[in-house]
Design a protein around this motif. Structure first.
Motif, PDB file in Angstrom:
ATOM      1  N   ILE A 214       0.837  -1.200   0.000  1.00 50.25           N
ATOM      2  CA  ILE A 214       0.000   0.000   0.000  1.00 50.25           C
ATOM      3  C   ILE A 214       0.871   1.249   0.000  1.00 50.25           C
ATOM      4  O   ILE A 214       0.620   2.207  -0.746  1.00 50.25           O
ATOM      5  CB  ILE A 214      -0.951   0.004   1.219  1.00 50.25           C
ATOM      6  N   LEU A 215       1.917   1.235   0.824  1.00 49.14           N
ATOM      7  CA  LEU A 215       2.817   2.386   0.885  1.00 49.14           C
ATOM      8  C   LEU A 215       3.527   2.607  -0.449  1.00 49.14           C
ATOM      9  O   LEU A 215       3.697   3.756  -0.897  1.00 49.14           O
ATOM     10  CB  LEU A 215       3.850   2.197   2.002  1.00 49.14           C
ATOM     11  N   SER A 216       3.932   1.522  -1.099  1.00 52.40           N
ATOM     12  CA  SER A 216       4.606   1.642  -2.401  1.00 52.40           C
ATOM     13  C   SER A 216       3.668   2.244  -3.438  1.00 52.40           C
ATOM     14  O   SER A 216       4.063   3.118  -4.217  1.00 52.40           O
ATOM     15  CB  SER A 216       5.097   0.268  -2.865  1.00 52.40           C
ATOM     16  N   LEU A 217       2.414   1.770  -3.440  1.00 48.20           N
ATOM     17  CA  LEU A 217       1.427   2.316  -4.362  1.00 48.20           C
ATOM     18  C   LEU A 217       1.197   3.792  -4.090  1.00 48.20           C
ATOM     19  O   LEU A 217       1.127   4.613  -5.020  1.00 48.20           O
ATOM     20  CB  LEU A 217       0.109   1.545  -4.227  1.00 48.20           C
ATOM     21  N   MET A 218       1.102   4.163  -2.824  1.00 50.37           N
ATOM     22  CA  MET A 218       0.922   5.563  -2.464  1.00 50.37           C
ATOM     23  C   MET A 218       2.097   6.407  -2.930  1.00 50.37           C
ATOM     24  O   MET A 218       1.924   7.543  -3.392  1.00 50.37           O
ATOM     25  CB  MET A 218       0.748   5.705  -0.953  1.00 50.37           C
ATOM     26  N   GLY A 219       3.311   5.863  -2.809  1.00 44.83           N
ATOM     27  CA  GLY A 219       4.491   6.595  -3.245  1.00 44.83           C
ATOM     28  C   GLY A 219       4.446   6.904  -4.737  1.00 44.83           C
ATOM     29  O   GLY A 219       4.733   8.030  -5.162  1.00 44.83           O
ATOM     30  N   VAL A 220       4.060   5.906  -5.521  1.00 40.95           N
ATOM     31  CA  VAL A 220       3.960   6.101  -6.973  1.00 40.95           C
ATOM     32  C   VAL A 220       2.885   7.136  -7.307  1.00 40.95           C
ATOM     33  O   VAL A 220       3.098   8.047  -8.117  1.00 40.95           O
ATOM     34  CB  VAL A 220       3.654   4.767  -7.675  1.00 40.95           C
ATOM     35  N   LEU A 221       1.728   7.019  -6.651  1.00 42.49           N
ATOM     36  CA  LEU A 221       0.624   7.944  -6.925  1.00 42.49           C
ATOM     37  C   LEU A 221       0.927   9.349  -6.409  1.00 42.49           C
ATOM     38  O   LEU A 221       0.455  10.339  -6.979  1.00 42.49           O
ATOM     39  CB  LEU A 221      -0.667   7.416  -6.319  1.00 42.49           C
ATOM     40  N   LEU A 222       1.700   9.462  -5.353  1.00 41.10           N
ATOM     41  CA  LEU A 222       2.118  10.778  -4.875  1.00 41.10           C
ATOM     42  C   LEU A 222       3.060  11.445  -5.882  1.00 41.10           C
ATOM     43  O   LEU A 222       2.956  12.655  -6.124  1.00 41.10           O
ATOM     44  CB  LEU A 222       2.801  10.667  -3.509  1.00 41.10           C
ATOM     45  N   ALA A 223       3.961  10.664  -6.454  1.00 41.70           N
ATOM     46  CA  ALA A 223       4.844  11.215  -7.487  1.00 41.70           C
ATOM     47  C   ALA A 223       4.026  11.711  -8.675  1.00 41.70           C
ATOM     48  O   ALA A 223       4.300  12.787  -9.242  1.00 41.70           O
ATOM     49  CB  ALA A 223       5.860  10.165  -7.929  1.00 41.70           C
ATOM     50  N   LEU A 224       2.992  10.949  -9.046  1.00 42.67           N
ATOM     51  CA  LEU A 224       2.112  11.358 -10.143  1.00 42.67           C
ATOM     52  C   LEU A 224       1.318  12.610  -9.766  1.00 42.67           C
ATOM     53  O   LEU A 224       1.096  13.499 -10.600  1.00 42.67           O
ATOM     54  CB  LEU A 224       1.159  10.211 -10.486  1.00 42.67           C
ATOM     55  N   THR A 225       0.913  12.696  -8.508  1.00 48.95           N
ATOM     56  CA  THR A 225       0.190  13.875  -8.026  1.00 48.95           C
ATOM     57  C   THR A 225       1.053  15.130  -8.130  1.00 48.95           C
ATOM     58  O   THR A 225       0.589  16.191  -8.576  1.00 48.95           O
ATOM     59  CB  THR A 225      -0.245  13.664  -6.565  1.00 48.95           C
ATOM     60  N   ILE A 226       2.306  15.007  -7.725  1.00 52.64           N
ATOM     61  CA  ILE A 226       3.235  16.143  -7.822  1.00 52.64           C
ATOM     62  C   ILE A 226       3.389  16.571  -9.278  1.00 52.64           C
ATOM     63  O   ILE A 226       3.338  17.771  -9.597  1.00 52.64           O
ATOM     64  CB  ILE A 226       4.603  15.759  -7.214  1.00 52.64           C
ATOM     65  N   TYR A 227       3.540  15.588 -10.156  1.00 51.99           N
ATOM     66  CA  TYR A 227       3.654  15.883 -11.590  1.00 51.99           C
ATOM     67  C   TYR A 227       2.400  16.594 -12.108  1.00 51.99           C
ATOM     68  O   TYR A 227       2.488  17.599 -12.826  1.00 51.99           O
ATOM     69  CB  TYR A 227       3.895  14.587 -12.361  1.00 51.99           C
ATOM     70  N   ASN A 228       1.224  16.075 -11.739  1.00 53.84           N
ATOM     71  CA  ASN A 228      -0.034  16.663 -12.205  1.00 53.84           C
ATOM     72  C   ASN A 228      -0.200  18.097 -11.716  1.00 53.84           C
ATOM     73  O   ASN A 228      -0.679  18.972 -12.458  1.00 53.84           O
ATOM     74  CB  ASN A 228      -1.221  15.824 -11.731  1.00 53.84           C
TER      75      ASN A 228
END
Length: 211
Positions: A187-201
């Motif tokens: 779950i934490l790994s998935l959140m990390g990836v989605l957080l990186a995408l959030t920053i990009y967005n």
């Protein structure tokens, strides 16, 4: 991409009678903001110290319960500020800083569990801070504060709450602790990836609006 944040207008409509009741009794937006932050800090300290010396039990369900209540507090302080003319420069600082402080404390308190990878948890907490900082940077180029997903504040609250619920109920399945570790760190790994995408967005959409 979809985000729980998009449900905010409907949530606010449910809370509006309570907001009006609080306003009539002299409660201010800044008071609500600071109260929520101090409760978050107290809960995170309690959970961290408690689970350093105790096995997993039902007390951990205070985490998802408070996350739900805190979402209501976050909506209430914003509605008091906007709808009852309580907006102020100091309130803007309170609103942004208290959220980051409270979120970070609540996330990091889970480091008390040995089956959660400490470095991964700290990375997610750092990316969460960075995502919020990216959002508040948009006004520096003349744009509105960005709340783009897919891993905004409400989404993080959901996933961390889900993780604590899994931690509480997992022992009832009498399953290997290694699987619990795999689930939580997954779950934490998935959140990390989605957080990186959030920053990009947030950066991309800020620049797109500015052009």
């Amino acid at each position: 991409m979809p985000s729980i944040y998009q449900l905010k207008p409907a949530f606010q409509n449910l809370l509006r009678p309570l907001v009006q009741w609080l306003f009539k009794r002299g409660v201010t937006a800044n008071q609500v903001t600071l109260f929520a932050m101090f409760i978050s800090l107290a809960l995170s300290i309690f959970l961290y110290l408690y689970y350093l010396n105790h096995p997993v039990n039902w007390w951990l369900l205070l985490f998802p319960l408070w996350m739900l209540i805190r979402m209501a507090f976050n909506a209430i302080d914003g509605m008091l500020a906007r709808e009852f003319n309580q907006q102020s420069n100091l309130g803007a600082f309170y609103n942004e800083l208290s959220d980051v402080i409270a979120d970070t404390a609540l996330y990091v308190c889970l480091i008390a569990f040995a089956f959660i990878h400490a470095k991964l948890l700290l990375l997610v907490a750092f990316l969460a801070i960075l995502s919020e900082y990216t959002g508040v940077m948009a006004p520096l180029i003349g744009q509105q504060r960005r709340y783009d997903g897919p891993m905004g504040k409400s989404d993080r609250a959901f996933w961390f709450s889900l993780m604590t619920v899994v931690i509480v109920f997992f022992p009832l399945l009498n399953t290997n602790l290694q699987l619990l570790s795999l689930i939580c760190n997954g779950i934490l790994s998935l959140m990390g990836v989605l957080l990186a995408l959030t920053i990009y967005n947030r950066i991309k959409n800020s620049l797109k609006t500015a052009s």
